[in-house]
Design an enzyme around this catalytic site. Structure first.
Site, PDB file in Angstrom:
ATOM      1  CB  CYS A   1      -0.895  -0.016   1.245  1.00 24.85           C
ATOM      2  SG  CYS A   1      -1.948   1.433   1.405  1.00 24.85           S
TER       3      CYS A   1
ATOM      4  CG  HIS B   1      -5.706  -2.424  -1.340  1.00 25.78           C
ATOM      5  ND1 HIS B   1      -4.665  -3.070  -0.705  1.00 25.78           N
ATOM      6  CD2 HIS B   1      -5.434  -1.093  -1.207  1.00 25.78           C
ATOM      7  CE1 HIS B   1      -3.831  -2.179  -0.193  1.00 25.78           C
ATOM      8  NE2 HIS B   1      -4.275  -0.965  -0.494  1.00 25.78           N
ATOM      9  CD  GLU B   2      -6.563   1.283  -3.981  1.00 27.73           C
ATOM     10  OE1 GLU B   2      -6.646   2.265  -3.203  1.00 27.73           O
ATOM     11  OE2 GLU B   2      -5.520   0.619  -4.114  1.00 27.73           O
TER      12      GLU B   2
ATOM     13  CG  HIS C   1      -7.321   2.777   1.098  1.00 28.86           C
ATOM     14  ND1 HIS C   1      -6.601   2.862   2.268  1.00 28.86           N
ATOM     15  CD2 HIS C   1      -6.492   2.187   0.195  1.00 28.86           C
ATOM     16  CE1 HIS C   1      -5.388   2.341   2.068  1.00 28.86           C
ATOM     17  NE2 HIS C   1      -5.303   1.916   0.828  1.00 28.86           N
TER      18      HIS C   1
END
Ligand code: 4LI
Ligand code: NI
Length: 185
Positions: free
Chosen positions: A110, A153-154, A157
């Site tokens: 990351c 993953h994004e 966030h």
């Protein structure tokens, strides 16, 4: 342009905050933000520009990582068939996912994490997603493989979740049930 100094690192509270939904039409500033996120990824994958500006290479980056707590991220990578996946997703969501899981055998990295965190990060192997483009157009697509992992993953966030939150604490390499691992170097 976005540089590494603009990328906030773990410990910053924005990375643990749920980002705000956007409304359309986007402001010119928010459109520019989306374009800049995608430009960062393209530059970061360019050998000349990444060296010149000291950019760490990424295939995904989310607005909260540059301290903009908004539900927007960019992805830029080739898919399994070597077609380029390149988009900015606004207010993204997963509408359905496979029962089968997956993970990168080498773990995840990351841009906001300046250390190696070892371990398997369980992800859905295939996802169907919906999002809006910067122009407000609604898109629906099916993703698998690394694009599916990067999307998850994004999206994390935007919800204040870091990839290592998913790693098994007692055994980082514990078997991931019902999964097809992705070998990658
Ligand atoms: C140079 C030029 C080995 C270690 C293999 C590099 C162009 C790790 C993998 C790249 C790992 C490009 C990546 C992600 C991992 C590891 C992200 C190199 C950039 C591989 C992208 C978001 C997780 C995405 C596969 C700790 C910044 N990216 N590698 N994970 N590449 N890259 N993630 N894992 N082990 N992170 O990091 O963009 S989802 Cl394209
Ligand atoms: Ni990240």
């Amino acid at each position: 342009m976005i540089l590494m100094d603009n990328v906030i690192r773990e410990g910053h509270p924005t990375l643990r905050t749920r980002a705000k939904e956007l409304t359309f039409p986007l402001s010119p500033e928010d459109k520019k933000l989306g374009q800049d996120l995608l430009e960062f990824l393209i530059n970061s994958q360019d050998p000349v520009l990444s060296e010149k500006y000291n950019l760490r290479s990424g295939i995904g980056i989310a607005a909260p990582q540059i301290n903009e707590s908004k539900r927007m991220f960019a992805l830029h990578l080739p898919d399994d068939n070597d077609n380029q996946i390149s988009f900015v997703a606004v207010n993204p969501k997963i509408v359905s996912h496979s029962v089968e899981n997956t993970y990168l055998t080498n773990g995840e990295g990351c841009l906001s994490v300046d250390r190696n965190v070892a371990g398997y990060v369980p992800r859905h192997a295939r996802i169907t997603v919906k999002f809006h483009t910067l122009d407000g157009e609604e898109k629906k697509m099916r993703l698998k493989g690394i694009p599916a992992i990067a999307f998850q993953h994004e999206l994390d966030h935007l919800n204040g979740v870091m990839f290592y939150d998913h790693i098994n604490e007692s055994n980082p390499f514990a078997d991931v049930p019902n999964s097809q691992p992705i070998e990658n170097n």
